[in-house]
Write a protein that holds these residues in place. Structure first.
Motif: not given
Ligand code: FE2
Length: 285
Positions: A146, A148, A232
């Motif tokens: 994903h 952030d 990440h």
């Molecule tokens: Fe994250």
């Protein structure tokens, strides 16, 4: 010394020795105490990024300015009863530890973290979200790829993630994976409020490109910083060692924060920067 050029080039930066042993022991003890004191009643709130079932729960949706525990799905049996001790059953505590808990507030605003944020280009950061992540032995869940900014969107996109290992983190207990250069791709999705729940909005049909991903194996006390759109993930923890981590997310004060972001704060709990309570008392007097 913070290598900002490397951070901007790679889309992440590993900084060893950011928290000392005493600070980490404090965070761990507080988090375990919060987990032990947590009494969910009949409805055991689970956080499962793989299924995202939590995303329609009020317990989750109203946690933006609270301290709330979320269980691992594997911590509960078929009747929904805990099958491991409380401090191992919790997936994470979120999302306002940095404002509501004295110890977390103090350590989140340590001069070292403020200096790192500044060195990495934050001009006037606000501490938006904090998470204590347990990743418990044997049951700590996977976190899929994903960005952030999907969850903590601003216009322009400004989110900076500061992730701190509170245990040695390696391939066996679910360390981070990052993608060198992966932060240059577009934002793929936004996670927004929709009616009483949430949904993902697709911004770019092209899938997140995680080619060339590398394991980020780090020693306890190491900070991993990653910006905005950096992809990440982390594996489940199938080892017999915990992989605790503390993650703090910052945004710029002057960036537009949309009302449909999942994370909401009541007006009486406004976002604050790195200035400590002591600083603001000094300014007021
Ligand atoms: Fe994250």
């Amino acid at each position: 010394m913070i290598n900002a050029a490397r951070f901007h080039n790679d889309g992440f930066l590993v900084v060893p020795g950011v928290l000392d042993a005493a600070q980490m022991a404090t965070l761990r003890a507080r988090a375990e105490a919060i987990a032990r004191d947590f009494d969910p009643g009949d409805d055991q709130p689970v956080f499962d990024p793989a299924s995202a079932k939590h995303a329609q729960d009020r317990w989750f949706l109203e946690s933006g300015d609270e301290i709330r525990c979320f269980y691992e799905s594997e911590a509960l049996d078929e009747q929904g009863r805990r099958r491991v001790p409380a401090e191992q059953a919790v997936n994470k505590i979120g999302h306002a530890l940095h404002d509501l808990d004295q110890d977390f507030a103090r350590i989140s605003r340590s001069p070292k973290l403020a200096a790192i944020a500044q060195a990495l280009g934050m001009r006037d950061p606000r501490l938006l979200q904090s998470m204590y992540i347990f990743k418990s032995p044997g049951i700590g869940g996977e976190v899929p790829w994903h960005q952030d900014a999907t969850f903590l969107y601003t216009d322009p996109i400004t989110v900076l993630g500061l992730w701190i290992a509170l245990d040695d983190a390696d391939r066996h207990n679910g360390c981070l994976w990052m993608v060198p250069g992966g932060h240059r791709q577009s934002l793929k999705q936004r996670f927004v409020r929709h009616g009483e729940g949430t949904r993902f909005i697709t911004l770019d049909d092209a899938p997140l490109d995680a080619r060339g991903a590398v394991l980020i194996e780090v020693e306890v006390g190491t900070l991993v910083a990653f910006p905005r759109k950096a992809p990440h993930r982390s594996d489940p923890n199938r080892s017999d060692r915990a992989r605790h981590a503390y993650a703090l997310h910052l945004i710029e004060a002057d960036a537009f924060y949309p009302e449909d972001n999942w994370l909401r704060r009541r007006p009486e709990r406004p976002l604050r920067g790195f200035a400590t309570e002591a600083d603001s008392e000094e300014t007021q007097s």
